[in-house]
Design an enzyme around this catalytic site. Structure first.
Site, short mmCIF file in Angstrom:
data_model
loop_
_atom_site.label_atom_id
_atom_site.label_comp_id
_atom_site.label_asym_id
_atom_site.label_seq_id
_atom_site.Cartn_x
_atom_site.Cartn_y
_atom_site.Cartn_z
CG HIS A 97 26.70 4.13 -26.67
ND1 HIS A 97 27.47 3.03 -26.95
CD2 HIS A 97 27.54 5.22 -26.70
CE1 HIS A 97 28.73 3.41 -27.12
NE2 HIS A 97 28.79 4.73 -26.98
CG ASP A 143 32.44 3.37 -28.53
OD1 ASP A 143 33.09 4.41 -28.76
OD2 ASP A 143 31.66 3.26 -27.57
#
Length: 436
Positions: free
Chosen positions: A263, A314
């Site tokens: 991220h 994810d």
């Protein structure tokens, strides 16, 4: 085995009439051939290297379409915990098999599973303390893709706060116990590698992050960590330690060329210099970051600083690494109000070479001699890619354009259907209904 590619994406871009020869699991020769030679299997369309999904939480797939209402990352997390609490080794294997099959159909030949669902409900131990890890390894084997199991250390629910509820399934108690359990996991398949992960700086006490990093350094294993996904995480870290999460990782010797920050959405200028200067990679997951309202990460700044960029699906709001690549460029256009940052070749590099490297597979992600035999044929005759210049295909194609996949030298997808796992949609429907 010989494959004749109508077009193939080589190091210098798309080339016509490419013959790829494979011996076992490796590419042995790549040559041009105007027509398919005798005995060669024809791959129509444009053949890309196998795609790498560098960040996966397989069990999050059960939440697709069920966690789309209002709220924040933190309210979504409670829904995720409910799924985590319902899984056992058998249902985890079945769910992961269907999820990894969906990845295979999307052209993914290697996945990095950020795995922290280790123990039974209540925080006990299975007879084999790595039974949940073994379930994931079996799932990847059955789906025909490679796996880097990123065994994740998760010890606290927040800075200096004990785990509670379903989080007890995640915790080994301390970093030493985590390492002892990870050491007991036997990787007996050439398609599975073991890596490490620090869940986040809020979930591993500062003094124990270094122990996890030392374990990874000792084995030369990949080390991944959720980093600065939420502003709240940054604020809490500053309050607890007087440092940003990136600074805390640097002080724990957890940054470096074998480390991937996942991220990295909310970084300071100093954080960018720390990541880039240390060669730490960054895995961007833009569809999940959008789904959770996390924000748009500084991909351009990370790239300029020297952080290699990879991609992950994810939480699996969609499983489409090509869509993730497109979303990286789209996000930068939205944040800068300018067009044209990452070209198709750079986006494909994120989806292939740097993704595989982030997962410890240094010999994958290219169509070249000595590389893993991973080939993904994308159809060019559908309406989406009709009249699209070949050099732009990686920036335009999507998962449903994938027609054939060879992973690790083995055909796993033919004409858009998985050759070894029938009807993954039905499997997912039944299992999600069972879980929820």
């Amino acid at each position: 085995m010989k494959y004749w590619c109508e077009w193939a994406w080589l190091d210098d871009g798309p080339r016509p009439g490419v013959l790829v020869e494979i011996d076992g699991t490796a590419i042995t020769a790549v040559t041009t051939a105007a027509t398919p030679p005798p005995g060669a299997t024809r791959l129509p369309g444009l053949v890309l290297p196998g795609l790498a999904n560098a960040h996966s939480h397989a069990f999050h797939r059960a939440l697709r379409g069920r966690a789309t209402g209002g709220g924040t990352f933190w309210t979504w997390r409670e829904q995720m915990y409910a799924v985590a609490g319902a899984l056992d080794p058998d249902t985890y294997r079945r769910l992961a098999t269907a999820v990894y099959t969906e990845m295979a159909l999307a052209g993914v030949t290697c996945v990095g599973e950020f795995h922290y669902l280790h123990h039974p409900p209540g925080g006990g131990r299975y007879d084999d303390p790595n039974e949940m890890s073994a379930a994931l390894a079996q799932a990847a084997h059955d789906a025909g893709i490679r796996l880097t199991l990123l065994d994740t250390c998760y010890l606290t629910s927040g800075f200096d706060a004990p785990v509670e509820g379903v989080q007890q399934r995640f915790s080994d108690g301390d970093a030493q116990s985590w390492a002892e359990r990870a050491d007991r996991f036997t990787v007996d398949c050439a398609r599975v590698r073991l890596g490490a992960a620090v869940h986040s700086v809020r979930a591993v006490p500062a003094e124990q992050i270094a122990e996890v990093a030392a374990w990874a350094h000792r084995y030369g294993a990949p080390l991944h960590v959720h980093l600065s996904e939420q502003r709240k995480e940054n604020e809490a870290c500053l309050a607890a330690h007087g440092r940003t999460p990136a600074q805390l990782l640097a002080d724990s010797e957890a940054l470096g060329a074998n480390t991937t920050a996942v991220h990295a959405t909310h970084l300071t200028d100093d954080d960018l210099r720390l990541l880039g200067g240390s060669g730490t990679g960054t895995c961007l997951c833009p569809t999940t970051e959008a789904d959770l309202g996390d924000g748009i990460g500084p991909a351009l700044e990370l790239d300029a600083a020297g952080s290699p960029l990879s991609l992950g699906s994810d939480g699996h709001s969609t499983i489409d690494v090509l869509a993730e690549a497109h979303a990286v460029e789209a996000g930068q256009r939205l944040s800068t109000e300018r067009r044209g940052h990452f070209g198709a070749g750079r986006l494909l590099e994120m989806a292939t070479t740097t993704g595989h490297r982030a997962l410890g597979w240094l010999d994958a992600g290219r169509i070249a001699p000595g590389q893993r035999a991973d080939l993904v044929a994308v159809a060019l005759d559908g309406p989406r890619l009709a009249a699209v210049p070949l050099a732009a295909v990686p920036a335009v194609a999507r998962a449903d354009d994938v027609r054939h996949v060879i992973a690790h030298g083995r055909g796993i997808v033919r004409d858009g259907e998985h050759e070894h796992v029938p009807d993954p949609g039905r499997r997912l429907r039944r299992l999600v209904e069972e879980l929820l």
